[in-house]
Structure formats: C-alpha cells, structure tokens
Design an enzyme around this catalytic site. Sequence first.
Site, PDB file in Angstrom:
ATOM      1  N   HIS A 129       0.864  -1.192   0.000  1.00 56.24           N
ATOM      2  CA  HIS A 129       0.000   0.000   0.000  1.00 56.24           C
ATOM      3  C   HIS A 129       0.899   1.240   0.000  1.00 56.24           C
ATOM      4  CE1 HIS A 129      -2.808   3.001   1.672  1.00 56.24           C
ATOM      5  NE2 HIS A 129      -3.795   2.189   1.365  1.00 56.24           N
ATOM      6  N   ASP A 207       3.131  -3.617   8.210  1.00 56.06           N
ATOM      7  CA  ASP A 207       1.877  -2.896   8.058  1.00 56.06           C
ATOM      8  C   ASP A 207       0.756  -3.908   8.274  1.00 56.06           C
ATOM      9  OD1 ASP A 207      -0.419  -1.698   7.213  1.00 56.06           O
ATOM     10  OD2 ASP A 207       0.292  -1.183   5.210  1.00 56.06           O
ATOM     11  N   GLN A 210      -4.475  -4.365   7.237  1.00 53.71           N
ATOM     12  CA  GLN A 210      -5.475  -5.304   6.710  1.00 53.71           C
ATOM     13  C   GLN A 210      -5.443  -6.644   7.441  1.00 53.71           C
ATOM     14  OE1 GLN A 210      -7.868  -4.643   4.748  1.00 53.71           O
ATOM     15  NE2 GLN A 210      -7.199  -2.725   3.824  1.00 53.71           N
ATOM     16  N   LYS A 233     -10.584   0.220  10.595  1.00 55.39           N
ATOM     17  CA  LYS A 233     -10.733  -1.009   9.801  1.00 55.39           C
ATOM     18  C   LYS A 233     -11.124  -2.193  10.684  1.00 55.39           C
ATOM     19  CE  LYS A 233      -7.387   0.351   6.258  1.00 55.39           C
ATOM     20  NZ  LYS A 233      -8.197   0.732   5.095  1.00 55.39           N
TER      21      LYS A 233
HETATM   22  C1  LIG Z   1      -2.540  -2.340   3.685  1.00 58.07           C
HETATM   23  C2  LIG Z   1      -2.868  -0.953   4.136  1.00 58.07           C
HETATM   24  N1  LIG Z   1      -1.938  -0.223   4.726  1.00 58.07           N
HETATM   25  C3  LIG Z   1      -2.167   1.012   5.157  1.00 58.07           C
HETATM   26  C4  LIG Z   1      -3.402   1.594   4.980  1.00 58.07           C
HETATM   27  C5  LIG Z   1      -3.613   2.976   5.449  1.00 58.07           C
HETATM   28  O1  LIG Z   1      -4.577   2.989   6.461  1.00 58.07           O
HETATM   29  P1  LIG Z   1      -5.160   4.359   6.954  1.00 58.07           P
HETATM   30  O2  LIG Z   1      -5.779   5.016   5.761  1.00 58.07           O
HETATM   31  O3  LIG Z   1      -6.158   3.978   7.991  1.00 58.07           O
HETATM   32  O4  LIG Z   1      -4.018   5.122   7.503  1.00 58.07           O
HETATM   33  C6  LIG Z   1      -4.407   0.891   4.345  1.00 58.07           C
HETATM   34  C7  LIG Z   1      -5.707   1.508   4.076  1.00 58.07           C
HETATM   35  O5  LIG Z   1      -6.457   1.105   3.209  1.00 58.07           O
HETATM   36  C8  LIG Z   1      -4.139  -0.424   3.907  1.00 58.07           C
HETATM   37  O6  LIG Z   1      -5.072  -1.151   3.305  1.00 58.07           O
END
Ligand SMILES: Cc1ncc(COP(=O)(O)O)c(C=O)c1O
Length: 414
Positions: A129, A207, A210, A233
């Site tokens: 991401h 990270d 998910q 999430k």
């Molecule tokens: C794999 C992953 N990492 C990081 C994020 C970022 O999360 P946030 O927008 O809550 O900071 C997301 C959001 O969709 C994600 O799916």
Amino acid sequence: MAVSPTSTLDVAAIRADFAYLDEQVDGKPLAYLDSASSTQKPRQVLDRMRSFYEHEYANVHRGVYRLAERATEGFESARSTVAAFVNAPSQREVVFTRSATEALNLIAYAWGLENLGPGDVVVITELEHHANFVPWQFIASKTGASFRHIPIDDAGELQLDALDALAREGSVRVVAAGLVSNSLGTINPVERLGAWAHEQGAIMVVDAAQAAPHRAIDVQALGCDFLAFSSHKLCGPSGVGALWGRAELLEAMQPFNFGGEMIRSVSLERTTFNELPYKFEAGTPAIAEAVGFGCAIDYITEIGLSAIEQHEHELTAYALGRLGELDWVRLFGPPADRRAGIVSFDVAGVHPHDVAQVLDWEGVCVRAGHHCTQPLMTRLGVTATSRASFYLYSIHEEVDRLVDGLHKVRKSLG
Ligand SMILES: Cc1ncc(COP(=O)(O)O)c(C=O)c1O
C-alpha cells in the site's frame, strides 16, 4: 454452487449490532462489501463513545480534577487493550497515532532519517500500500539509500528467491511489508521476512492495517520491530491508529511531532522529551476515538479472531468459486487458502468505476480504483480493479447479490 456455511460465528446476532443494515438504497438493502476500505461500526462502540463524551470526558494527562483523571484512565485503558491485542511486551511500546499511515510515516521519518544513508537499502514489496511505500521511497531519496522491492509472481505472491540478489545490493537496513495485501488479499510470509531482515541487520516493519482486524496478531511471534494498524478497519472510529515498536528502538528515536505533552522540560535554551510513549504523542490526542478503538478491539476479541477469520475464509472461497464461473470476469490474487477476505476482479470491457456504479444501483458497495497500490496495478497490467471485501457481518447472500449485479453490469455495459 451450493452454499453450506460452517462458520462458528453467530452472524445473525452480529448483524443485529450494526444499524447500517437498516439502510436501503433505491429500496434495496445494503450489501456492504467494502470493509477493507473501512468497516461499519457496531452499537457497542458508538454507545461507549457517547457515554465517554457524556460522563467521562476531559483532556488527558493534564487535569488534577477527578473528571480528567477518569478521562485519562479511559484513554490509558484503551492503550493497554491495544497492547494486549498485539501481545506487546509493554504498553509503553504502544503509541496512539492518527492512523496506520501516520504510524508508518513516524517510523520512516523518526527512524529512517537518523539511520539511513548511501550504501543502505530499503526493501518494500511490489504489492505494498502507498502508506508503507511512499514514506520509505521519500526517506530513501532524502538519505541517499537505495529503494528496492520484492517482486510478486503472477498469482500475487512474494518471490522470496529475489532476496539473495537484494542482499547483494548493499546493506539492507529496512524491510517494510504488509501482512495482508489490501488489493489482492495475499497473506505475506512476514515471519520469514523478519528473520531474513534480522540476518541482514535490518529492522522489520509490518503494516498490519489489513491483518489486525481479521486475524490474531502477536508482535513477539512475528518477530518484527514495528507494527502499524488503524482503528477504523476493525469496527472502531476513524482518526486513531496504533504503532507498536520495540522499546529500545523507540527510545533511541527522536520525536516525530513536537509540541505539548511530548516534552519533559522546555527552556529558552533547550527542550528535553517525555518518556515512552508520550514522546511520540504531541498535542491533544483523539481521546474518545482511542476509547472507541479499545472498545472495538474488545468487541472483535470477544467474538473471536479465529472465528472471524474462518467466516471470512468461507466467504472468500465462495466468492472466488462463484466469480470463477464467469468467464468474462478476471480474478486477481492467490487461492482462498493463501488470502484474506479480499477479492479483486476485472469485468471484461467495463471500467471498474462503471462496475461499481451499476452495482451501487443494486445496493452493492464495492471499491473501484487502484486501491493505493499503483505499482501493483502496473505489475498486473491494469490501471484499476473492482474489489469486494468481507468482514464479520458479511454473508453469502451478499456475494450472490454481487454476482447477480455483475450479470446486470455485463448486460448493460459489457
Ligand atoms: C494495507 C494498508 N496499509 C495502510 C493503509 C492505510 O490505512 P489508513 O488510511 O487507515 O491510515 C491501508 C488503508 O487502506 C491499507 O489497506
């Protein structure tokens, strides 16, 4: 294809907790299949936040009066809930952030700027991401470190045989990878990557945005150094997330944001910084949101992460089976047993935004776009995909409505 749900989840009881299910679009009930983007919130979390605001609210860590002490208690108790949720050795190692994104930026800036330089290598994955990609790319370019990726194969799984070549590129100092891919659902072998990272003398950054909502997380078993995730999430409010980091690393790092509460003393000549975790929590935090975050963790923990995971696995296998019957739908990603509850697909000849638009007319909510993974889209040879994602309140009938909706997409636009 016959459906025989075997999950141990009492989905009917869970669905009774979610008021969004009373909503209709064009007289149709909602099939919310966009939980990877953000989840819906159960009454328990909303009630807890309302009660906190009504009966326990004040700023935290400042007041000496009892209401402020109660607010601080609520906030700090949420921290210990987060710490237990990821099996952190100490709650001093849990920093409340605005989100997973901010947590990952914190690591990249506060650790990366001090510790990276020419000859060093930062390794991310091709399916990362942007939140765990762009900060590292930026900090690598600022410090002169190289920025490299672990490629994926055609099924969307990491090609670990590329690691040896990466190790020869220089001194690997950071390996940053998602535990679960938000675009393909791929479950990455983070323990193996962590072991390899440590062999290289690198830190392992996970990270878990998910992953944390859907499977039990144990930072000690994962063998990582930092881990980030967001509340919104996992049935909690937006505006708050968590960073877990090993105490010795956090202690050695400079603060990321500066201001109130993160200091020990300030004079005209110099400022000294607070102890962990407050050194990284400048200003008034998202107080009621942190309390809601803790309540959401209690909610999903009580239901059981392994039951949630099993339920999503069944839905994913079912969705892959049903979508796989449509020869005009291209599916991306690995088989159901190696992925989480995320299904990305492409309808031949129809742009994903149009797919999502027509599905919306049927009350089916899916995400269309690059999902903040543009390098992955490039690898897949597309600019965007449609994505359905599941959570504890999702049901097989909603997958059926997705498939019925896709037939309508094909009829009207294909
Ligand atoms: C794999 C992953 N990492 C990081 C994020 C970022 O999360 P946030 O927008 O809550 O900071 C997301 C959001 O969709 C994600 O799916």
